[in-house]
Design an enzyme around this catalytic site. Structure first.
Site, PDB file in Angstrom:
ATOM      1  N   SER A  92       0.831  -1.202   0.000  1.00  0.00           N
ATOM      2  CA  SER A  92       0.000   0.000   0.000  1.00  0.00           C
ATOM      3  C   SER A  92       0.864   1.250   0.000  1.00  0.00           C
ATOM      4  O   SER A  92       2.083   1.179   0.068  1.00  0.00           O
ATOM      5  CB  SER A  92      -0.916   0.005   1.217  1.00  0.00           C
ATOM      6  OG  SER A  92      -0.149   0.158   2.389  1.00  0.00           O
ATOM      7  N   LYS A  93       0.199   2.383  -0.075  1.00  0.00           N
ATOM      8  CA  LYS A  93       0.913   3.654  -0.201  1.00  0.00           C
ATOM      9  C   LYS A  93       1.995   3.845   0.852  1.00  0.00           C
ATOM     10  O   LYS A  93       3.030   4.448   0.579  1.00  0.00           O
ATOM     11  CB  LYS A  93      -0.053   4.831  -0.115  1.00  0.00           C
ATOM     12  CG  LYS A  93      -1.157   4.805  -1.108  1.00  0.00           C
ATOM     13  CD  LYS A  93      -2.466   4.393  -0.453  1.00  0.00           C
ATOM     14  CE  LYS A  93      -2.868   2.984  -0.832  1.00  0.00           C
ATOM     15  NZ  LYS A  93      -3.630   2.218   0.060  1.00  0.00           N
ATOM     16  N   ARG A  94       1.744   3.355   2.044  1.00  0.00           N
ATOM     17  CA  ARG A  94       2.729   3.614   3.091  1.00  0.00           C
ATOM     18  C   ARG A  94       4.042   2.873   2.857  1.00  0.00           C
ATOM     19  O   ARG A  94       5.025   3.085   3.552  1.00  0.00           O
ATOM     20  CB  ARG A  94       2.151   3.276   4.469  1.00  0.00           C
ATOM     21  CG  ARG A  94       2.019   1.811   4.748  1.00  0.00           C
ATOM     22  CD  ARG A  94       1.227   1.535   6.015  1.00  0.00           C
ATOM     23  NE  ARG A  94       0.909   0.127   6.121  1.00  0.00           N
ATOM     24  CZ  ARG A  94       1.747  -0.773   6.619  1.00  0.00           C
ATOM     25  NH1 ARG A  94       2.913  -0.392   7.075  1.00  0.00           N
ATOM     26  NH2 ARG A  94       1.415  -2.042   6.658  1.00  0.00           N
ATOM     27  N   HIS A  95       4.068   1.975   1.873  1.00  0.00           N
ATOM     28  CA  HIS A  95       5.308   1.272   1.554  1.00  0.00           C
ATOM     29  C   HIS A  95       6.075   1.965   0.433  1.00  0.00           C
ATOM     30  O   HIS A  95       7.004   1.416  -0.126  1.00  0.00           O
ATOM     31  CB  HIS A  95       5.010  -0.161   1.131  1.00  0.00           C
ATOM     32  CG  HIS A  95       4.339  -0.969   2.196  1.00  0.00           C
ATOM     33  ND1 HIS A  95       3.017  -1.325   2.149  1.00  0.00           N
ATOM     34  CD2 HIS A  95       4.805  -1.435   3.371  1.00  0.00           C
ATOM     35  CE1 HIS A  95       2.710  -2.000   3.222  1.00  0.00           C
ATOM     36  NE2 HIS A  95       3.769  -2.079   3.989  1.00  0.00           N
ATOM     37  N   GLY A  96       5.627   3.166   0.077  1.00  0.00           N
ATOM     38  CA  GLY A  96       6.305   3.856  -1.015  1.00  0.00           C
ATOM     39  C   GLY A  96       5.454   3.816  -2.262  1.00  0.00           C
ATOM     40  O   GLY A  96       4.240   3.764  -2.188  1.00  0.00           O
TER      41      GLY A  96
END
Length: 474
Positions: free
Chosen positions: A242-246
């Site tokens: 997801s977005k929080r992984h880049g």
RNA sequence: GGCGCGUUCGUCUAGCGGCCUAGGACACCGCCCUCUCAAGGCGGAGAUCACGGGUUCGAAUCCCGUACGCGCUACCA
């Protein structure tokens, strides 16, 4: 048989095209192309609350950029084509009515909690109790599918083999929402049927829904397509990407300077392999080689480092002219990562061979070659002084270099190299020391493209001026 | 909790009963090459094949169980 292949990508327009969705697109596309089949893009816009403006366009643009071409899609279907589910509501209502008439579905307007409560009472409950007319409850009307309470539903998954589900464990799921829109379950079954879809390749998160879909086909009297549930793409911590992984959207990768070919190749390898050694493959090779039998069953972690390596590999394989075009296109699309004003193509073509093996992404280029297109270079005078040298010695070296270069008959790479190497010997300096000073003087960089070629392209006038100026600063 | 899927070097994977003292790639380390940085070449380290039982002359490969991970369990897809 093979020319009956019709597959589809069914994205929901809820945001930027995720790499997982793109991988699914690639598998569908390669499968269709490899068998003379048809690849369709269908927009599943049945959740009005989650619709994101512009995401369909972004999705299609990303697919185009990657070179993934569809035969039928939202832009080629024309009015009333089944490519936007929101335009096909009549189809879903007809199917729901048919199911209600056959007693395979029912209208229920009691709240979800009540449905749950009645189910928990167990023992072959009477579905009529879920109807507000019976219970006195009242909520928005939905249509639920009457899932059989007994028996087993078996899927022969193309990747996982036989998977069995206990019907009694599946609840009476909603097929038509109170806003009149269908849920995924109904809509995908109806559309896959009407579009003549032969194979459904989708993420493994759908595996648990298979008994619903199979029972829907059965109740409607339709033969189901073949199914293959693809392994998930995982984040570095093994959770869902997801977005929080880049970066997760292909647009972001494009902006970071990745090449479409590298992207497709890398994604294709995330969950599929040809053999124990072949990794770099063109779209043609992928098309010929792709097969479901070689898709793995376990989730694959997205390894950004390997993508980076592969992108560098693709860049190195790209002929200078093509690479220059790619850079120019990239700079045009993302001016902030480029060079202003945009350089001449001819000039870029000359420079590219100097830096090709130094780039992992297109974004790496501008910082490395920007000096070619600037009037002056910036650096601290101290940076001119190399290891084991002092300012005075450096000044002498620089002015001697100026003289040597000024006296050259031809200002080409070979002449420059021999002159400078000879000079280093005369000055009793290591070649690296002399070149280091000249490098900073002419490029302003400590890490730069190979110096001799750089000077040739810079030209005698600019090179000499920069060296003189540097000497003057010491 | 229930159901489903999965489990080979850090990562992506090869392997579908003997070729495995488990192969390749990325990442990592070292050496070489070298004007910086890369690229490239060579070499190294790294997996008791999740664990425990079976089956078999023989199992990473077949069967069962356990553990762990993930997914589903929405009027989201």
């Amino acid at each position: 048989m093979d020319n009956h292949v019709r597959v589809r990508l069914a994205p929901s327009p809820t945001g930027s095209p995720h790499v997982g969705m793109v991988r699914t697109a690639i598998y569908n596309w390669l499968f269709a192309r490899g068998r003379g089949g048809t690849f369709i893009v269908r927009i599943e816009d049945t959740d009005r609350g989650r619709l994101v403006e512009g995401s369909v366009d972004e999705m299609l643009e990303s697919l185009r950029w990657l070179g993934i071409e569809w035969d039928e899609g939202p832009d080629v279907g024309g009015p009333n084509a089944p490519y936007h589910q929101s335009e096909r509501l009549g189809d879903y209502h007809r199917a729901a009515e048919m199911l209600i008439e056959r007693g395979a579905a029912y209208r229920g307007d009691c709240p979800p909690e009540r449905v749950e409560a009645v189910r928990k009472e167990g023992g072959g409950y009477d579905r009529k109790r879920l109807d507000a007319r019976e219970t006195g409850d009242s909520g928005p009307a939905v249509v639920r599918f009457a899932m059989p309470t007994e028996g087993t539903t078996v899927l022969d998954d193309l990747i996982r083999g036989e998977v069995a589900f206990e019907n009694g464990l599946v609840d009476d799921f909603v097929i038509l929402k109170s806003d009149g829109f269908p849920t995924y379950h109904l809509a995908s079954v109806v559309d896959d049927r009407s579009m003549g879809i032969s194979h459904v390749f989708r993420g493994e998160e759908w595996l648990s829904s298979v008994p619903r879909h199979l029972k829907l086909y059965e109740a409607l009297g339709w033969a189901p397509p073949l199914f293959a549930h693809l392994p998930q793409i995982l984040a570095p911590d093994r959770s869902k990407l997801s977005k929080r992984h880049g970066a997760v959207s292909v647009r972001e990768y494009r902006e970071m300077g990745y090449l479409p070919g590298a992207m497709v190749n890398f994604l294709a390898l995330l969950g599929w392999s040809l053999d124990d050694r072949t990794e770099v493959m063109s779209v043609d090779e992928l098309t010929r080689a792709f097969s479901l039998e070689r898709v793995s069953r376990s989730g694959a972690m997205f390894d950004a480092k390997k993508l980076e390596w592969m992108n560098g590999h693709y860049i190195r394989q790209t002929p200078p002219g093509d690479l220059a075009d790619a850079l120019l296109d990239y700079w045009r699309a993302f001016p902030a990562k480029g060079i202003a004003p945009p350089p001449e193509r001819e000039q870029v073509v000359r420079i590219v061979p100097l830096v090709r093996e130094r780039l992992k992404t297109l974004r790496d280029a501008a910082p490395l070659i920007g000096f070619f297109f600037q009037d002056g270079v910036e650096y601290e005078a101290a940076e001119l002084v190399q290891r084991k040298m002092d300012a005075a010695g450096t000044k002498v070296a620089l002015s001697r270099a100026h003289d040597a270069l000024a006296g050259l008959d031809s200002f080409d790479e070979e002449s420059i190299e021999s002159a400078l190497r000879e000079l280093a010997g005369e000055l009793d300096l290591k070649v690296g020391q002399l070149l280091g000073s000249i490098r900073v003087a002419t490029t302003g960089l400590k890490v730069a493209p190979p110096l001799f070629g750089t000077l040739e392209i810079l030209g005698r006038e600019r090179s000499l001026a920069a060296i003189i100026e540097a000497a003057g600063r010491l």
